[in-house]
Design an enzyme around this catalytic site. Structure first.
Site, PDB file in Angstrom:
ATOM      1  N   GLU A 123       0.841  -1.191   0.000  1.00 14.02           N
ATOM      2  CA  GLU A 123       0.000   0.000   0.000  1.00 14.02           C
ATOM      3  C   GLU A 123       0.887   1.256   0.000  1.00 14.02           C
ATOM      4  OE1 GLU A 123      -2.075   0.142   3.676  1.00 14.02           O
ATOM      5  OE2 GLU A 123      -2.887   2.141   3.349  1.00 14.02           O
ATOM      6  N   ASP A 144      -0.949  -1.245   5.825  1.00 17.21           N
ATOM      7  CA  ASP A 144      -0.809  -0.678   7.165  1.00 17.21           C
ATOM      8  C   ASP A 144      -1.734  -1.369   8.150  1.00 17.21           C
ATOM      9  OD1 ASP A 144       1.022   1.103   6.284  1.00 17.21           O
ATOM     10  OD2 ASP A 144      -0.405   2.762   6.024  1.00 17.21           O
ATOM     11  N   ASP A 186      -3.900  -0.342  10.055  1.00 16.58           N
ATOM     12  CA  ASP A 186      -4.963   0.573  10.487  1.00 16.58           C
ATOM     13  C   ASP A 186      -6.227   0.325   9.654  1.00 16.58           C
ATOM     14  OD1 ASP A 186      -4.437   1.598   8.013  1.00 16.58           O
ATOM     15  OD2 ASP A 186      -3.585   3.488   8.716  1.00 16.58           O
ATOM     16  N   ASP A 227      -7.661   1.964   7.155  1.00 13.66           N
ATOM     17  CA  ASP A 227      -7.494   2.042   5.703  1.00 13.66           C
ATOM     18  C   ASP A 227      -6.787   0.805   5.176  1.00 13.66           C
ATOM     19  OD1 ASP A 227      -8.791   4.340   5.358  1.00 13.66           O
ATOM     20  OD2 ASP A 227      -7.031   5.610   4.966  1.00 13.66           O
TER      21      ASP A 227
END
Ligand code: 0RA
Length: 645
Positions: free
Chosen positions: A432, A508, A510, A512
């Protein structure tokens, strides 16, 4: 051999022990593996017997309980395992059932035994692989009990009081010397199978109880679906908008083969046909599925022709798959002597079943279409749209191919490829963002690790049409990098052209990141499913925290381990600093290599399709249009941090 003397009895007993000893020596041969899957297979092996009782019309309630101490109890209100003397072996029938291999099923041949199942080895295998195994049988007004340890009788059959109930209670504790990976039963894995069994057998109620769970509501589920397959289809399509008010239901029996089918169209673009033979999920399909497909195509085609629905000026040619776009169906047949073929022995081979399904479905579907002209018209219009989109996709695919040829060598510019070419040893990281991509490019071992940075969010493929998907730049880059093409059929998806045997999604830690990960998984599941089935898709697990104390650096992947490391450092009175990684881009190349990319130290999570139906459900719930079921799903599963697809 009507009369059996004592020494014969002993002889047959020794044989029994040798049989179960074989199971203990090579357990994987009998239950598939000795990991988590094999462990849970033990439960299925017992429950299948209770379901057999239900199929024979003698049982309508099953309770599956994970005990606080980690053992399992499975209780049913069937006839109870027979306790009378076995005429040939001279030992109680229950002892035969529990200690003889392949004696798990019924003695009569009229019932459709589940024993043809994935492994179908009978309860005796469960006994062999348990440190303790108890059978409590309520039959003829008496409670009978018998107990074993690792398959060896420790308590011969005896009567332990009176009862006015009827049924069998099996308790067992899995042997940790066999199941060395884990002996912990997972509520979610059991729940999925029990729910599936309840959909397939509407006459039964299955209760699943987890005594380890303190919150009573969370530790209990009751599965009972009077609508059977219809409810199953509605459940699978819960998060989708459907084209018809209720699923079409078809039922019949031809030449001793009972056929049942529920189907409905929705506004998605994927085909979800789940098939079962004697309650076993036939993931590889087989004759029953081809019978269904032929009936569907023939019936819809002849209806369209008869009613002039397909415009004569329409240039597109309609193919079989167009009739199944946006179709959700569950097909269940019962076959007395099923032949299972294919790589995972989940493909039905009996040729007589094809026509049984085809005739049943063709006749009744024709009738349905005649009686529901409005729905019929909608369905056929949808089929025509599917054919047009497929034609557009074919053109788009050609374009992708042509583009890749024009750009020389055919690989996307953003790809940092590896130097060796043997796919078996090559990995590709789908990363990403450009900054993380940069770190990964610097940190990697360039001989066998390729990096493809993906920018931002890729398209939500559940909602997009295939031609739109193929126009997406990130998807195009991924397709050309992987080399295998897309699609479900062998000519579309070319496994032998695949350039990497490990496709690792690195995002990541998180919200997103998890969104992008799910998008990619959805894409692989829908359009490159053979990759997932082959076990080539992985998720990388970067750490959440870095704890620095002088020159010493520790990494933590969750709050608990961070706390542990911090406590250790506090004990040693060392100064330290905890930082939370916000994204992969924050890690320097060395750190990224050490924690997430070095095959020696990294942890990769392999993506498997544990249950086709369950995976489909998860995808439509996570990715579909309806917000409410998604919120509910996430709340229900929030305590299971890892989603098993
Ligand atoms: C052998 C024969 C019969 C039933 C069973 C086994 C049986 C096994 C299990 C295991 C768990 N629950 C079970 N319930 C039944 C037929 C019984 C008869 O003919 O009376």
């Amino acid at each position: 051999m009507a009369d059996i003397n004592k020494s014969d009895y002993k002889a047959s007993n020794i044989q029994v022990l040798e049989g179960l000893e074989a199971v203990r020596k090579r357990p994987a041969m009998y239950i598939g593996d000795t990991g988590q899957r094999g462990l849970h297979h033990l439960i299925n092996e017992v429950v299948d017997n209770s379901i057999d009782e239900a199929l024979a019309g003698h049982c309508d309630h099953i309770i599956v309980r994970i005990e606080e101490n980690g053992s399992m109890t499975i209780e049913d209100n069937g006839r109870g395992i027979p306790v009378d003397m076995h005429p040939k072996l001279g030992i109680p029938a229950v002892e035969v059932v529990l200690t003889k291999l392949h004696a798990g099923g019924k003695f009569d041949k009229d019932t459709y035994k589940v024993s043809g199942g994935l492994h179908g080895v009978g309860v005796s295998c469960v006994n062999a692989l348990a440190t303790r195994f108890e059978a409590e049988i309520h039959r003829d007004g008496k409670i009978h009990i018998m107990a074993f340890e690792r398959g060896i009788t420790t308590q011969p059959l005896e009567v332990k009081g009176k009862t006015d109930k009827r049924g069998t209670i099996i308790r067992f504790t899995p042997d940790p010397t066999i199941f060395t990976q884990t002996v912990e039963f997972k509520f979610n894995i059991i729940a999925e199978r029990m729910r599936e069994l309840a959909f397939l057998n509407p006459e039964v109620t299955i209760e699943l109880i987890d005594e380890r769970e303190e919150d009573e509501d969370l530790g209990k589920e009751i599965y009972h679906y009077e609508g059977g397959l219809r409810d199953f289809v509605s459940y699978l399509d819960e998060a989708r908008e459907t084209t018809m008010p209720t699923p079409i239901y078809i039922e019949g029996e031809i030449e001793g083969v009972p056929v049942a089918l529920a189907m409905q169209y929705n506004n998605s673009y994927s085909e979800n046909v789940h098939s079962y033979v004697n309650n076993i999920n036939t993931r590889e399909g087989g004759t029953h599925v081809s019978g269904f497909r032929r009936a569907l195509t023939r019936s819809l085609k002849s209806y369209a022709d008869k009613n002039n629905i397909i415009k004569s000026n329409s240039k597109v040619s309609i193919s079989g798959e167009d009739f199944r776009e946006g179709l959700t169906a569950v097909l269940s047949v019962k076959v007395a002597e099923p032949q299972f073929e294919g790589q995972t022995k989940t493909k039905l081979g009996n040729s007589e079943v094809q026509s049984a399904v085809e005739v049943t479905v063709y006749d009744q579907l024709n009738e349905y279409l005649e009686q529901n002209p409005k729905i019929a018209k909608k369905v056929i219009e949808k089929v025509v749209l599917a054919a047009e989109a497929r034609e557009a996709a074919r053109k788009a695919r050609q374009l992708v191919q042509r583009k890749s040829v024009m750009s020389g060598g055919g690989l996307p510019g953003k790809l940092a490829d590896c130097s060796i070419k043997d796919p078996e040893h090559c990995e590709i990281y789908l990363v990403e963002g450009d900054s993380a991509g940069g770190s990964a490019k610097m940190g990697r071992n360039r001989s066998f690790q390729a990096i493809l940075p993906l920018r931002g969010k890729i398209l939500n493929v559940e909602k997009a049409k295939i031609n739109k998907i193929l126009e997406n730049k990130e998807i195009q880059a991924m397709i050309t990098a992987l080399g295998s093409g897309i699609g479900h059929s062998e000519e579309e998806f070319e496994m032998e052209k695949l350039r990497y045997h490990k496709i690792i999604i690195m995002t990541d830690a998180d919200v997103d990141g998890s969104h992008i990960r799910t998008l990619l998984l959805t894409f692989f599941y829908r359009y490159m499913r053979p990759l997932v089935e082959a076990g080539y898709v992985y998720v990388a697990t970067p750490p959440l925290y870095r704890i620095t104390a002088g020159k010493k650096i520790d990494y933590a992947w969750d709050e608990d381990s961070r706390e542990k490391i911090v406590q250790e450092l506090k004990k040693g009175r060392r100064k330290f600093d905890v930082s939370r990684y916000k994204g992969l881009g924050e890690m320097n190349p060395d750190q990224l290599w050490e924690t997430t990319m070095d095959p020696e130290t990294r942890t990769l999570q392999q993506i498997t399709i544990e249950s086709a139906a369950g995976a489909d459900k998860m995808f439509s719930t996570l990715m579909g249009g309806d917000v409410e079921p998604r919120r509910e799903f996430i709340e229900r599963n929030a305590k299971y941090a890892k989603l098993d697809i």
